[in-house]
Enzyme design. Structure first.
Site, PDB file in Angstrom:
ATOM      1  CG  HIS A 452      -2.168  -0.819   0.943  1.00 20.51           C
ATOM      2  ND1 HIS A 452      -3.443  -0.361   1.198  1.00 20.51           N
ATOM      3  CD2 HIS A 452      -2.316  -2.056   0.411  1.00 20.51           C
ATOM      4  CE1 HIS A 452      -4.315  -1.289   0.859  1.00 20.51           C
ATOM      5  NE2 HIS A 452      -3.655  -2.329   0.383  1.00 20.51           N
ATOM      6  CD  GLU A 477      -8.935   3.368   1.159  1.00 25.25           C
ATOM      7  OE1 GLU A 477      -7.819   3.791   0.815  1.00 25.25           O
ATOM      8  OE2 GLU A 477      -9.452   2.336   0.679  1.00 25.25           O
TER       9      GLU A 477
END
Length: 669
Positions: A452, A477
């Site tokens: 990430h 998210e």
């Protein structure tokens, strides 16, 4: 009449060839060298004008890239300022190789190659070789600079790609997009600021381009700066991500660049099915890949973003022994291979020292790993560094040794922080070197990586297939806490044609509960579209991202339970960037096909031909589709599941609600 039509077509092609040839000869003189793709459609012409090296590209005799400069500005001068062609070497390759995992099992690598060596007239010890490879669906080229260039620095890469005319393009700005987590915007290429790659262009009707790079190993990430020209063309200037002192690339021996890539396709879907970038990477350097296993997993993740749990230890801590075991029980019952828990280690509370060599007191990692393995479920570790790349490097060898002993096979790395170690950009050469060290160290310990806050992927997973998936995308998210409302419905039907062209993306699909913590912020899709994302947005490690409470008793989960994450074949029968897409994938080692189709804010009706199925066979299709009055904003939940018998002669009607989708599983009877 037929003879007349043939004559007109022949004359048109003849004129185009003559015009193109005259254009090149007039520009370059007699020093041109050319290489064409195996099917003859793509042609790269290389030459010298005013002592400077240039290249151009035509597709079906139409000029796509006008003569464009090549070269470097190094710390001791310019390479490509006054050159002549010294030599030309040619090669052709036609081979088929197998991916360890991927969207297709077998990949054909078919190209013609031309390596052109330019010699500097002032300093004849310096050589700049540019290797061009022409594929049926585009080109790649890279530099190798040798001679008196040791311990030197690249101040600028002088590469240009001059498109013959302006066109509509989708991009995110390079300088104002943290972690590549932006919404891809479309406007005319000439109006854009410096942009990240992949850069996707609707060049003409039925002609699409994608500009990116391949095999980024020890170099700076590529960006492009558009500049409009008076003749209507648009020059794209290479803009490498620099170190903080302004240097772009440092090197000790000969300089070797990544490949600069240009994919050319008649359809937008053809950009997705191109394997040009993978073919420009080296074969796997991991001899034994038996431990590398794609799979679907769940995690204590969405509940944290929705404020039900916390990363740090406390009364609502998510990563407790008891809670992770509960998730492992669910995973075992529903066929998930792993459970991710963020916040298992110290370092999430302000003032805590970050370490990956011990767990929080309320999380017994050894017991959790033992418990999970009894059920066929592995724990997925998370290593958040807060941008401190050096911390990961200090502990990774010891941590990966420990993880391997515990039976952990997947690690999610994270770099939330604007600068690596407080000093360099993640997509600079400093960051690229770090990512590489982590992946190679992980491979030595048989650890797969989900990276990430990464650099933009460039196909390195072919060479190091333990690099499974990466973020570098504005993911799910944002639908939990983004105060601007989350991702619009068009976002997920744009990503496959933009960010998705760079490689697998950890978008984290399959949210089933659309409740809000921030008013107006929730997944702007229907439930059926969430299922379709599991197929369309490719990742070999695919996370069903919702909390397990929202999956219990939900019939839609049966599609996720059955859906593989690595494939033998991928097709894109429908696709218009930002509007809609249909992706069809066949599982490996089986006869099942899976379909994901989704649309933007507009409802849509599509027809899916099933001509990809085996002739003469009968199949059962289980269809998960938007129900009556479904709508992404005010009625996302209606979904109907129906079953029909089909064959290769049939079509299936895809009725997509606004912001909706359809997911289909097709099994041979």
């Amino acid at each position: 009449m037929e003879h007349r039509i043939f004559y007109k077509r022949y004359l048109k092609v003849f004129i185009l060839v003559i015009v193109s040839s005259f254009y090149c000869v007039a520009l370059f003189g007699a020093k041109n060298v050319m290489v064409t793709s195996p099917d003859g459609a793509v042609m790269v012409t290389v030459g010298v004008e005013d002592h400077k090296p240039y290249y151009s590209v035509t597709y079906n005799n139409n000029i796509i890239v006008k003569p464009s400069r090549l070269g470097y500005k190094l710390s001791d001068g310019i390479i490509g300022e006054e050159v002549s062609i010294e030599s030309v070497k040619r090669n052709s390759v036609d081979e088929t190789w197998q991916q360890v995992w991927g969207e297709d099992q077998d990949v054909r690598n078919h190209y013609n190659e031309m390596a052109v060596t330019f010699r500097e007239k002032k300093d004849k010890s310096k050589r700049m070789q540019v290797i061009f490879r022409a594929f049926n669906d585009g080109i790649g080229f890279r530099y190798i600079v040798s001679g008196k260039v040791k311990n030197d620095c690249v101040l600028e890469e002088l590469t240009e790609m001059t498109l013959a005319h302006d066109a509509k393009a989708w991009s995110i700005p390079s300088n104002r997009t943290s972690y590549f987590e932006g919404i891809y915007q479309s406007n005319m290429l000439s109006k854009k600021d410096t942009v990240c790659t992949p850069l996707t262009i609707e060049y003409e009707d039925s002609l699409y381009l994608s500009l990116h790079e391949a095999a980024l190993e020890d170099y700076a990430s590529l960006n492009y700066t558009p500049r409009a020209s008076q003749d209507g063309s648009v020059r794209l200037l290479a803009a490498l991500t620099s170190w903080q002192d302004g240097v772009k690339v440092r090197f000790e021996e000969n300089l070797r660049s990544p490949w600069r890539t240009l994919i050319i396709s008649r359809t937008a879907g053809g950009l997705i099915t191109s394997r040009l970038m993978l073919n420009l990477n080296e074969p796997s350097r991991i001899a034994d890949t038996s431990w590398i296993e794609p799979g679907r997993y769940i995690g204590i993740w969405w509940s944290i973003h929705k404020k039900d749990n916390t990363w740090e230890m406390g009364p609502t801590h998510g990563a407790t022994t008891e809670n992770v075991k509960r998730y492992m029980d669910f995973a075992a019952r529903h066929g998930f291979s792993g459970v991710l828990a963020e916040g298992w280690n110290p370092g999430w509370k302000e003032g805590e020292r970050v370490t990956y060599l011990k767990s929080y007191p309320d999380f017994d990692i050894e017991e959790v790993c033992r418990y999970g393995q009894q059920k066929g479920v592995r724990f997925i570790g998370h290593m958040e560094s807060w941008g401190r790349a050096s911390l990961i490097e200090q502990e990774m060898d010891s941590a990966f040794t420990w993880f391997n002993k515990l039976g952990i096979r997947v690690v999610k790395t994270g770099y939330v922080g604007q600068l690596f170690d407080g000093k360099e950009l993640a997509k600079s050469q400093y960051g690229i070197r770090h990512y590489r060290r982590v992946i190679e160290c992980a491979a030595r310990h048989q650890i797969m990586i989900d990276n990430h806050e990464p650099a933009m992927p460039t196909g390195i997973q072919r060479t190091l297939p333990n690099l499974m998936t990466q973020e570098g995308v504005r993911g799910q998210e944002y639908n939990a806490w983004d105060v601007r409302g989350g991702n619009p419905p068009s976002h997920t039907v744009t990503l496959p044609f933009t960010r998705g062209l760079a490689g697998p993306m950890d978008f984290t699909p399959a949210i089933f509960n659309f409740s809000e913590v921030v008013k107006g912020t929730h997944p702007h899709s229907t439930l059926s579209k969430q299922l379709s994302e599991f197929v369309v947005l490719y990742s070999p490690l695919q996370m069903a991202a919702d909390a397990i409470e929202n999956y219990e008793g939900q019939p839609a989960l049966t599609f996720i339970e059955s859906c593989p994450t690595t494939w033998s074949q991928t097709l894109v029968p429908h696709g218009e960037i930002g509007k809609y897409i249909t992706v069809v994938r066949k599982e490996r080692d089986g006869d099942r096909w899976f379909v994901g189709s989704m649309t933007n804010e507009e409802p849509r009706h599509l027809k899916l031909s099933l001509d990809f199925l085996d002739k003469g066979a009968t199949y059962k299709a289980v269809i998960y589709e938007d129900g009556k009055d479904a709508h992404y904003e005010n009625n996302p939940y209606p979904m109907q599941i129906r079953q029909i018998e089909v064959s290769s002669d049939d079509t299936i009607d895809l009725n997509l609600a606004a912001g909706g989708g359809t997911a289909i599983r097709i099994e041979k009877k």
